[in-house]
Design a protein around this motif. Structure first.
Motif, mmCIF file in Angstrom:
data_model
loop_
_atom_site.group_PDB
_atom_site.id
_atom_site.type_symbol
_atom_site.label_atom_id
_atom_site.label_comp_id
_atom_site.label_asym_id
_atom_site.label_seq_id
_atom_site.Cartn_x
_atom_site.Cartn_y
_atom_site.Cartn_z
ATOM 1 N N MET A 136 40.033 -21.755 2.838
ATOM 2 C CA MET A 136 40.767 -21.383 4.139
ATOM 3 C C MET A 136 41.123 -20.023 4.362
ATOM 4 O O MET A 136 40.907 -19.474 3.700
ATOM 5 C CB MET A 136 42.037 -22.235 3.715
ATOM 6 C CG MET A 136 42.919 -22.665 4.942
ATOM 7 S SD MET A 136 44.483 -23.617 4.781
ATOM 8 C CE MET A 136 43.850 -25.281 4.767
ATOM 9 N N ARG A 137 40.303 -20.138 5.840
ATOM 10 C CA ARG A 137 41.457 -18.403 5.695
ATOM 11 C C ARG A 137 42.809 -19.046 7.148
ATOM 12 O O ARG A 137 42.950 -19.766 7.758
ATOM 13 C CB ARG A 137 39.895 -18.303 6.681
ATOM 14 C CG ARG A 137 38.561 -18.031 5.884
ATOM 15 C CD ARG A 137 37.931 -17.679 6.671
ATOM 16 N NE ARG A 137 36.692 -17.292 5.909
ATOM 17 C CZ ARG A 137 35.264 -16.796 5.617
ATOM 18 N NH1 ARG A 137 35.162 -16.173 6.700
ATOM 19 N NH2 ARG A 137 33.875 -17.298 5.447
ATOM 20 N N TRP A 138 42.816 -17.719 6.518
ATOM 21 C CA TRP A 138 44.156 -17.813 7.663
ATOM 22 C C TRP A 138 44.361 -16.703 8.551
ATOM 23 O O TRP A 138 43.943 -15.112 7.470
ATOM 24 C CB TRP A 138 45.604 -17.286 6.561
ATOM 25 C CG TRP A 138 45.476 -17.793 6.180
ATOM 26 C CD1 TRP A 138 45.518 -19.016 4.651
ATOM 27 C CD2 TRP A 138 46.692 -19.931 5.771
ATOM 28 N NE1 TRP A 138 45.855 -20.142 3.887
ATOM 29 C CE2 TRP A 138 46.413 -20.218 5.037
ATOM 30 C CE3 TRP A 138 47.397 -20.056 7.395
ATOM 31 C CZ2 TRP A 138 47.667 -21.616 4.604
ATOM 32 C CZ3 TRP A 138 48.318 -21.516 6.745
ATOM 33 C CH2 TRP A 138 48.279 -21.923 5.771
ATOM 34 N N SER A 178 49.432 -16.864 7.958
ATOM 35 C CA SER A 178 50.091 -15.595 6.368
ATOM 36 C C SER A 178 50.897 -15.670 6.394
ATOM 37 O O SER A 178 51.858 -15.356 5.217
ATOM 38 C CB SER A 178 48.560 -15.339 5.705
ATOM 39 O OG SER A 178 48.479 -13.726 6.962
ATOM 40 N N ASP A 179 51.334 -14.804 7.047
ATOM 41 C CA ASP A 179 53.242 -14.107 7.039
ATOM 42 C C ASP A 179 53.826 -14.788 7.180
ATOM 43 O O ASP A 179 54.871 -15.441 6.356
ATOM 44 C CB ASP A 179 52.671 -13.004 8.349
ATOM 45 C CG ASP A 179 54.211 -12.341 8.821
ATOM 46 O OD1 ASP A 179 55.110 -11.794 6.743
ATOM 47 O OD2 ASP A 179 55.398 -12.611 9.002
ATOM 48 N N ALA A 180 53.784 -16.132 7.784
ATOM 49 C CA ALA A 180 54.711 -17.327 7.815
ATOM 50 C C ALA A 180 54.166 -17.765 6.796
ATOM 51 O O ALA A 180 56.047 -18.527 5.827
ATOM 52 C CB ALA A 180 53.831 -17.759 9.500
ATOM 53 N N VAL A 181 53.592 -18.101 6.331
ATOM 54 C CA VAL A 181 53.472 -18.699 5.000
ATOM 55 C C VAL A 181 53.965 -17.758 3.319
ATOM 56 O O VAL A 181 54.646 -19.121 2.792
ATOM 57 C CB VAL A 181 51.918 -19.292 5.155
ATOM 58 C CG1 VAL A 181 51.951 -19.792 3.428
ATOM 59 C CG2 VAL A 181 51.174 -20.394 5.505
ATOM 60 N N ALA A 239 58.753 -17.881 0.259
ATOM 61 C CA ALA A 239 59.801 -17.024 -0.906
ATOM 62 C C ALA A 239 60.856 -17.717 -0.354
ATOM 63 O O ALA A 239 61.639 -17.321 -1.354
ATOM 64 C CB ALA A 239 58.831 -15.321 0.351
ATOM 65 N N LEU A 240 61.148 -17.845 0.705
ATOM 66 C CA LEU A 240 61.946 -18.713 0.365
ATOM 67 C C LEU A 240 62.397 -20.088 -0.036
ATOM 68 O O LEU A 240 63.502 -20.652 -0.980
ATOM 69 C CB LEU A 240 62.000 -19.589 1.983
ATOM 70 C CG LEU A 240 63.392 -20.540 2.365
ATOM 71 C CD1 LEU A 240 64.613 -19.916 2.207
ATOM 72 C CD2 LEU A 240 63.239 -21.118 3.957
ATOM 73 N N TYR A 241 61.560 -20.686 -0.801
ATOM 74 C CA TYR A 241 61.129 -21.747 -1.240
ATOM 75 C C TYR A 241 61.327 -21.307 -2.807
ATOM 76 O O TYR A 241 61.527 -22.409 -3.854
ATOM 77 C CB TYR A 241 59.472 -22.369 -1.401
ATOM 78 C CG TYR A 241 59.349 -23.756 -1.587
ATOM 79 C CD1 TYR A 241 59.682 -24.702 -1.672
ATOM 80 C CD2 TYR A 241 58.382 -23.458 -3.973
ATOM 81 C CE1 TYR A 241 60.150 -26.190 -2.395
ATOM 82 C CE2 TYR A 241 58.974 -24.796 -3.474
ATOM 83 C CZ TYR A 241 59.302 -26.238 -3.302
ATOM 84 O OH TYR A 241 58.586 -27.089 -4.437
ATOM 85 N N LEU A 242 60.531 -20.589 -3.256
ATOM 86 C CA LEU A 242 61.051 -19.671 -4.361
ATOM 87 C C LEU A 242 62.114 -19.101 -5.032
ATOM 88 O O LEU A 242 62.868 -19.036 -6.640
ATOM 89 C CB LEU A 242 59.687 -19.130 -5.033
ATOM 90 C CG LEU A 242 58.302 -19.816 -4.811
ATOM 91 C CD1 LEU A 242 57.073 -18.885 -5.362
ATOM 92 C CD2 LEU A 242 58.482 -20.971 -6.953
ATOM 93 N N SER A 243 62.890 -18.574 -3.886
ATOM 94 C CA SER A 243 64.409 -18.017 -4.256
ATOM 95 C C SER A 243 65.353 -18.271 -4.599
ATOM 96 O O SER A 243 65.733 -17.674 -5.353
ATOM 97 C CB SER A 243 63.959 -16.791 -2.403
ATOM 98 O OG SER A 243 64.894 -17.472 -1.609
ATOM 99 N N GLN A 244 65.884 -19.113 -3.582
ATOM 100 C CA GLN A 244 66.746 -19.004 -4.306
ATOM 101 C C GLN A 244 66.924 -21.382 -4.047
ATOM 102 O O GLN A 244 66.768 -21.420 -2.967
ATOM 103 C CB GLN A 244 68.383 -18.978 -3.249
ATOM 104 C CG GLN A 244 67.420 -19.235 -1.856
ATOM 105 C CD GLN A 244 68.852 -18.767 -0.921
ATOM 106 O OE1 GLN A 244 70.372 -19.396 -0.711
ATOM 107 N NE2 GLN A 244 68.138 -17.697 0.448
#
Length: 34
Positions: free
Chosen positions: A1-3, A8-11, A16-21
């Protein structure tokens, strides 16, 4: 897949939000404007 740079910035921000807290992912989607 190409972004695109914007896509890619949004993903990366969401990943980061999903993994951070614990609970941050659910809180984000509860407050996401529809």
């Amino acid at each position: 897949m190409r972004w695109s740079e914007a896509g890619s910035d949004a993903v990366c921000h969401l990943r980061a939000l999903y993994l951070s807290q614990p609970g941050g992912w659910g809180d984000y989607w509860k407050n996401y404007p529809t």
